[in-house]
Design an enzyme around this catalytic site. Structure first.
Site, PDB file in Angstrom:
ATOM      1  N   CYS A 181       0.817  -1.204  -0.037  1.00 32.90           N
ATOM      2  CA  CYS A 181       0.170  -0.086   0.127  1.00 32.90           C
ATOM      3  C   CYS A 181       0.766   1.468  -0.037  1.00 32.90           C
ATOM      4  O   CYS A 181       1.155   1.083  -1.098  1.00 32.90           O
ATOM      5  CB  CYS A 181      -0.825  -0.104   1.485  1.00 32.90           C
ATOM      6  SG  CYS A 181      -2.414   1.608   0.784  1.00 32.90           S
ATOM      7  N   VAL A 182       0.123   2.723   0.746  1.00 33.47           N
ATOM      8  CA  VAL A 182       1.367   3.112   0.973  1.00 33.47           C
ATOM      9  C   VAL A 182       3.106   3.230   1.649  1.00 33.47           C
ATOM     10  O   VAL A 182       4.170   4.301   1.504  1.00 33.47           O
ATOM     11  CB  VAL A 182       0.590   4.763   1.785  1.00 33.47           C
ATOM     12  CG1 VAL A 182       0.725   4.324   3.454  1.00 33.47           C
ATOM     13  CG2 VAL A 182       0.914   5.997   1.467  1.00 33.47           C
TER      14      VAL A 182
END
Length: 226
Positions: free
Chosen positions: A135-136
């Site tokens: 994800c991030v």
């Protein structure tokens, strides 16, 4: 049996680790016949978010204690992590990665990384051990590599399919740190073979819980094989 360190940032997508991504990572490690130990910084998280309303709450919570919710109590202070004792590092996403491991959520590529988080990332790379960032989390990984000799490649999603966050802007910001970005959808991951870094978009893209599981498992399967 291989054993992986899993870095958590609290419990809950808006102020800690994304629970689906973290849980699927733990499950996928076990499905590959490997084991894990969870770690988290022992300090207060940036703030607490009401996950029903999205509003900030007037209280403080400890990242390590909150991470214990996901780890069922089996989580250690990040300061205790010795990279030489593990076969790789797993970094689930969630806003906690960008708020508690670093200040990326507030300052973008100028947001500093927590010293213990940065040390952990660099220790694993120095030992030639693989890192899986979801994800991030690749953005925090990229910031940790700023001003080092590592020429890494990561993905934080793709603009080719629906996405809830600013994929193009995030890729541009990460690129300013000297890290190359590659567009990947939920049906794919990116493997930086030279640095042994595996990244997957997960909830940076629109997807069902089944889609996220498949994407996380694809990344962890490669982590164990690499």
């Amino acid at each position: 049996m291989k054993k992986y360190a899993v870095l958590l940032a609290g419990s809950g997508v808006y102020d800690g680790s994304e629970i689906h991504e973290a849980t699927f990572a733990l499950l996928s490690i076990k499905q590959n016949g490997a084991d894990y130990q969870c770690f988290a910084p022992n300090k207060n998280q940036h703030h607490v978010i009401n996950h029903l309303t999205g509003e900030e709450m007037p209280e403080s919570r400890n990242i390590l204690i909150e991470s214990a919710r996901i780890a069922r109590g089996q989580v250690k202070d990040l300061k205790e992590l010795d990279a030489s004792h593990y076969d790789g590092l797993v970094m689930p996403g969630g806003f906690g990665a960008a708020k508690n491991w670093s200040k990326w959520a507030f300052d973008g590529p100028e947001g500093e990384v927590d010293p213990d988080v940065k040390k952990t990332i660099l220790d694993f790379l120095a030992l030639g051990k693989p890192i899986c960032a979801l994800c991030v989390a690749p953005a925090i990984l990229a910031k940790a590599l700023q001003d080092t000799s590592y020429q890494a490649e990561v993905t934080l999603g793709s603009t080719a399919e629906p996405f809830p966050y600013d994929i193009a802007g995030t890729h541009t910001a990460v690129s300013t740190l000297g890290v190359k970005t590659i567009e990947k959808t939920l049906r794919d991951i990116h493997i930086d073979h030279h640095n042994r870094i595996i990244t997957a978009p997960c909830y940076m893209m629109e997807g069902s819980i089944a889609d996220i599981y498949s994407n996380v498992k694809m990344a962890i399967d490669q982590l164990v094989r690499i």
